[in-house]
Design a protein around this motif. Structure first.
Motif, PDB file in Angstrom:
ATOM      1  N   ALA A  24      39.999  34.909  46.907  1.00 18.21           N
ATOM      2  CA  ALA A  24      40.561  36.052  46.196  1.00 18.21           C
ATOM      3  C   ALA A  24      39.464  36.963  45.662  1.00 18.21           C
ATOM      4  CB  ALA A  24      41.444  35.556  45.046  1.00 18.21           C
ATOM      5  N   ARG A  25      38.362  36.393  45.210  1.00 12.12           N
ATOM      6  CA  ARG A  25      37.265  37.195  44.645  1.00 12.12           C
ATOM      7  C   ARG A  25      36.485  37.912  45.736  1.00 12.12           C
ATOM      8  NH1 ARG A  25      34.795  40.507  42.896  1.00 12.12           N
ATOM      9  NH2 ARG A  25      33.235  40.528  41.206  1.00 12.12           N
ATOM     10  N   MET A  26      36.281  37.262  46.886  1.00 13.59           N
ATOM     11  CA  MET A  26      35.454  37.842  47.947  1.00 13.59           C
ATOM     12  C   MET A  26      36.250  38.695  48.923  1.00 13.59           C
ATOM     13  SD  MET A  26      32.860  34.753  48.960  1.00 13.59           S
ATOM     14  CE  MET A  26      31.615  34.152  47.802  1.00 13.59           C
ATOM     15  N   GLY A  27      37.521  38.398  49.079  1.00 11.13           N
ATOM     16  CA  GLY A  27      38.285  39.025  50.152  1.00 11.13           C
ATOM     17  C   GLY A  27      38.258  38.117  51.375  1.00 11.13           C
ATOM     18  N   ARG A  34      45.832  36.425  45.059  1.00  8.63           N
ATOM     19  CA  ARG A  34      46.326  36.722  46.396  1.00  8.63           C
ATOM     20  C   ARG A  34      46.476  35.424  47.186  1.00  8.63           C
ATOM     21  NH1 ARG A  34      41.529  40.186  49.080  1.00  8.63           N
ATOM     22  NH2 ARG A  34      41.641  41.245  47.059  1.00  8.63           N
ATOM     23  N   THR A  35      47.272  35.494  48.241  1.00 14.22           N
ATOM     24  CA  THR A  35      47.490  34.311  49.070  1.00 14.22           C
ATOM     25  C   THR A  35      46.226  33.986  49.863  1.00 14.22           C
ATOM     26  OG1 THR A  35      49.827  34.883  49.302  1.00 14.22           O
ATOM     27  CG2 THR A  35      48.928  33.273  50.858  1.00 14.22           C
ATOM     28  N   PRO A  36      45.714  32.762  49.770  1.00 12.50           N
ATOM     29  CA  PRO A  36      44.460  32.406  50.448  1.00 12.50           C
ATOM     30  C   PRO A  36      44.692  32.051  51.921  1.00 12.50           C
ATOM     31  CG  PRO A  36      45.222  30.530  49.177  1.00 12.50           C
ATOM     32  CD  PRO A  36      46.204  31.654  48.915  1.00 12.50           C
ATOM     33  N   TRP A  37      44.982  33.066  52.718  1.00 15.40           N
ATOM     34  CA  TRP A  37      45.324  32.813  54.121  1.00 15.40           C
ATOM     35  C   TRP A  37      44.169  32.170  54.890  1.00 15.40           C
ATOM     36  CZ3 TRP A  37      50.192  32.668  54.710  1.00 15.40           C
ATOM     37  CH2 TRP A  37      51.029  33.585  54.086  1.00 15.40           C
ATOM     38  N   VAL A  38      42.948  32.574  54.606  1.00 16.53           N
ATOM     39  CA  VAL A  38      41.797  32.012  55.334  1.00 16.53           C
ATOM     40  C   VAL A  38      41.622  30.538  54.977  1.00 16.53           C
ATOM     41  CG1 VAL A  38      39.300  32.132  55.652  1.00 16.53           C
ATOM     42  CG2 VAL A  38      40.649  34.240  55.541  1.00 16.53           C
ATOM     43  N   MET A  50      25.987  29.027  45.540  1.00 17.62           N
ATOM     44  CA  MET A  50      25.652  29.603  44.235  1.00 17.62           C
ATOM     45  C   MET A  50      24.890  30.916  44.391  1.00 17.62           C
ATOM     46  SD  MET A  50      24.504  26.269  41.970  1.00 17.62           S
ATOM     47  CE  MET A  50      24.260  27.282  40.514  1.00 17.62           C
ATOM     48  N   LEU A  51      23.890  30.909  45.271  1.00 14.99           N
ATOM     49  CA  LEU A  51      23.065  32.106  45.456  1.00 14.99           C
ATOM     50  C   LEU A  51      23.875  33.264  46.035  1.00 14.99           C
ATOM     51  CD1 LEU A  51      19.800  30.443  46.838  1.00 14.99           C
ATOM     52  CD2 LEU A  51      20.225  31.299  44.521  1.00 14.99           C
ATOM     53  N   LEU A  52      24.737  32.971  46.999  1.00 18.61           N
ATOM     54  CA  LEU A  52      25.532  34.028  47.626  1.00 18.61           C
ATOM     55  C   LEU A  52      26.591  34.587  46.683  1.00 18.61           C
ATOM     56  CD1 LEU A  52      26.020  32.480  51.186  1.00 18.61           C
ATOM     57  CD2 LEU A  52      24.601  34.456  50.590  1.00 18.61           C
ATOM     58  N   ALA A  53      27.082  33.764  45.777  1.00 19.46           N
ATOM     59  CA  ALA A  53      28.124  34.216  44.853  1.00 19.46           C
ATOM     60  C   ALA A  53      27.562  34.903  43.616  1.00 19.46           C
ATOM     61  CB  ALA A  53      28.990  33.023  44.430  1.00 19.46           C
ATOM     62  N   TRP A  54      26.283  34.694  43.331  1.00 28.49           N
ATOM     63  CA  TRP A  54      25.713  35.219  42.093  1.00 28.49           C
ATOM     64  C   TRP A  54      25.897  36.734  41.919  1.00 28.49           C
ATOM     65  CZ3 TRP A  54      24.226  31.867  38.431  1.00 28.49           C
ATOM     66  CH2 TRP A  54      23.651  32.410  37.275  1.00 28.49           C
ATOM     67  N   PRO A  55      25.696  37.563  42.969  1.00 22.94           N
ATOM     68  CA  PRO A  55      25.900  39.009  42.777  1.00 22.94           C
ATOM     69  C   PRO A  55      27.327  39.381  42.396  1.00 22.94           C
ATOM     70  CG  PRO A  55      24.642  38.580  44.783  1.00 22.94           C
ATOM     71  CD  PRO A  55      25.163  37.262  44.300  1.00 22.94           C
ATOM     72  N   LEU A  56      28.300  38.490  42.630  1.00 22.90           N
ATOM     73  CA  LEU A  56      29.695  38.790  42.303  1.00 22.90           C
ATOM     74  C   LEU A  56      30.070  38.383  40.884  1.00 22.90           C
ATOM     75  CD1 LEU A  56      31.447  37.592  45.593  1.00 22.90           C
ATOM     76  CD2 LEU A  56      30.847  39.928  44.946  1.00 22.90           C
ATOM     77  N   LYS A  57      29.142  37.719  40.201  1.00 22.46           N
ATOM     78  CA  LYS A  57      29.469  37.225  38.856  1.00 22.46           C
ATOM     79  C   LYS A  57      29.814  38.352  37.889  1.00 22.46           C
ATOM     80  CE  LYS A  57      27.781  34.114  35.238  1.00 22.46           C
ATOM     81  NZ  LYS A  57      29.029  33.318  35.258  1.00 22.46           N
ATOM     82  N   PRO A  58      29.015  39.449  37.812  1.00 26.39           N
ATOM     83  CA  PRO A  58      29.425  40.554  36.947  1.00 26.39           C
ATOM     84  C   PRO A  58      30.750  41.147  37.430  1.00 26.39           C
ATOM     85  CG  PRO A  58      27.120  40.759  37.575  1.00 26.39           C
ATOM     86  CD  PRO A  58      27.704  39.697  38.443  1.00 26.39           C
ATOM     87  N   GLY A  59      31.672  41.306  36.527  1.00 18.85           N
ATOM     88  CA  GLY A  59      32.959  41.875  36.891  1.00 18.85           C
ATOM     89  C   GLY A  59      33.991  40.860  37.328  1.00 18.85           C
ATOM     90  N   THR A  60      33.613  39.594  37.448  1.00 22.43           N
ATOM     91  CA  THR A  60      34.599  38.575  37.801  1.00 22.43           C
ATOM     92  C   THR A  60      35.464  38.280  36.590  1.00 22.43           C
ATOM     93  OG1 THR A  60      33.130  37.542  39.433  1.00 22.43           O
ATOM     94  CG2 THR A  60      34.943  36.199  38.582  1.00 22.43           C
ATOM     95  N   PRO A  61      36.777  38.482  36.696  1.00 17.48           N
ATOM     96  CA  PRO A  61      37.637  38.222  35.526  1.00 17.48           C
ATOM     97  C   PRO A  61      37.633  36.750  35.173  1.00 17.48           C
ATOM     98  CG  PRO A  61      38.959  38.611  37.498  1.00 17.48           C
ATOM     99  CD  PRO A  61      37.531  38.926  37.866  1.00 17.48           C
ATOM    100  N   PRO A  62      37.589  36.433  33.894  1.00 18.93           N
ATOM    101  CA  PRO A  62      37.587  35.024  33.489  1.00 18.93           C
ATOM    102  C   PRO A  62      38.938  34.382  33.774  1.00 18.93           C
ATOM    103  CG  PRO A  62      37.807  36.419  31.573  1.00 18.93           C
ATOM    104  CD  PRO A  62      37.564  37.349  32.733  1.00 18.93           C
ATOM    105  N   PRO A  63      38.967  33.076  33.964  1.00 19.56           N
ATOM    106  CA  PRO A  63      40.253  32.398  34.171  1.00 19.56           C
ATOM    107  C   PRO A  63      41.065  32.412  32.897  1.00 19.56           C
ATOM    108  CG  PRO A  63      38.485  30.799  33.903  1.00 19.56           C
ATOM    109  CD  PRO A  63      37.831  32.156  33.977  1.00 19.56           C
ATOM    110  N   PRO A  64      42.374  32.280  33.004  1.00 22.48           N
ATOM    111  CA  PRO A  64      43.196  32.251  31.782  1.00 22.48           C
ATOM    112  C   PRO A  64      42.863  31.049  30.931  1.00 22.48           C
ATOM    113  CG  PRO A  64      44.485  31.580  33.702  1.00 22.48           C
ATOM    114  CD  PRO A  64      43.170  32.101  34.222  1.00 22.48           C
TER     115      PRO A  64
END
Length: 272
Positions: free
Chosen positions: A132-135, A13-17, A243-257
């Motif tokens: 894109a991962r967080m919204g 998605r476009t990173p407007w923020v 790192m700590l704040l992003a850790w809960p989002l690690k499961p389900g994060t699609p790998p990069p191409p």
């Protein structure tokens, strides 16, 4: 020192923020007193005094943040003549400053073009995938929280310091920490100063891991002479917070191409 130029990790998605944060940092920098003089090649004493007063008003000062004590004398922005010649005039503060709010305003202040461009380059390259991962909304909150964590982490260990602290480095470090957690295998193109610049494509865990180790080493104050003028500890705290704040989002994060076999800018063959 390495310079990142691109990551092989397209955003969904476009990173407007991210774009808005970069634009805001540039606008604030260009509106900061004294910048016009530095762009032209030099600043007058009047511009420097105005800049000093502006920085004291809007920058984070560790002693103010931790102890809540405002100094009795601050730069007023005026020029005066004393025993040692012309200089900046000090006087009682003519404003009410919120130390907590100064953490936020300090995130948008930078001391030089190099300071600004370095921070914005890292934010542009690594921020889009985290947004894109967080919204958009969560990413903005994440950015601010990392900036506050970095500021308080540095201030708590330097609570008597009256030196103003400015820059987006702590918040940007949080973005780097989140990227390391969520996309450690993403490839990052970097330029390594070697004769001229040597292009390399390395996994993010090497690039960002090296950056973090370097900041941690510099934070001891033993690595470089200018360690006392750069808040390396704020970078370390911001990175860990990210790192700590992003850790809960690690499961389900699609790998990069997985990119093709490119090394040193040339296409290579793979063995089967």
């Amino acid at each position: 020192m390495v310079i990142p130029v691109h990551d092989v990790n397209p955003s969904r998605r476009t990173p407007w923020v991210t774009y808005a944060l970069i634009a805001a940092n540039f606008v604030v920098f260009l509106l900061t007193p004294g910048v016009s003089g530095s762009v032209a090649g030099g600043s007058s004493l009047a511009q420097l005094c105005h800049l000093e007063a502006f920085t004291q008003h809007y920058a984070l000062v560790p002693r103010e943040l931790i102890h809540g004590r405002m100094p009795s004398l601050v730069p007023t922005g005026a020029v005066g003549v004393g025993m040692h010649g012309p200089g900046c005039v000090l006087g009682p503060p003519a404003y009410d400053k919120s130390p907590v709010l100064s953490v936020l305003t300090a995130m948008f202040l930078h001391g030089s073009w190099l300071h600004l461009l370095g921070n914005m380059l890292f934010l542009l390259i690594f921020g889009n995938n985290i947004e894109a991962r967080m919204g958009h909304v969560r990413y903005l909150l994440f950015y601010v929280v990392c900036g506050y964590a970095a500021a308080y982490g540095f201030a708590l260990t330097n609570s008597s310091s009256t030196t103003p602290l400015i820059g987006a480095s702590g918040a940007v470090a949080g973005v780097l920490g989140a990227y390391l957690v969520l996309y450690p295998r993403a490839r990052v193109w970097i330029l390594v100063p070697f004769l001229l610049f040597l292009p390399l494509r390395l996994p993010a865990w090497i690039v960002l891991g090296f950056w973090f180790v370097l900041q941690a080493f510099y934070s001891t104050g033993e690595a470089v002479a200018e360690a006392g003028t750069v808040a390396y500890l704020a970078h370390v705290v911001g990175f860990v917070a990210g790192m700590l704040l992003a850790w809960p989002l690690k499961p389900g994060t699609p790998p990069p191409p997985e990119p093709g076999g490119i090394l040193f800018g040339r296409q290579t063959r793979r063995a089967w």
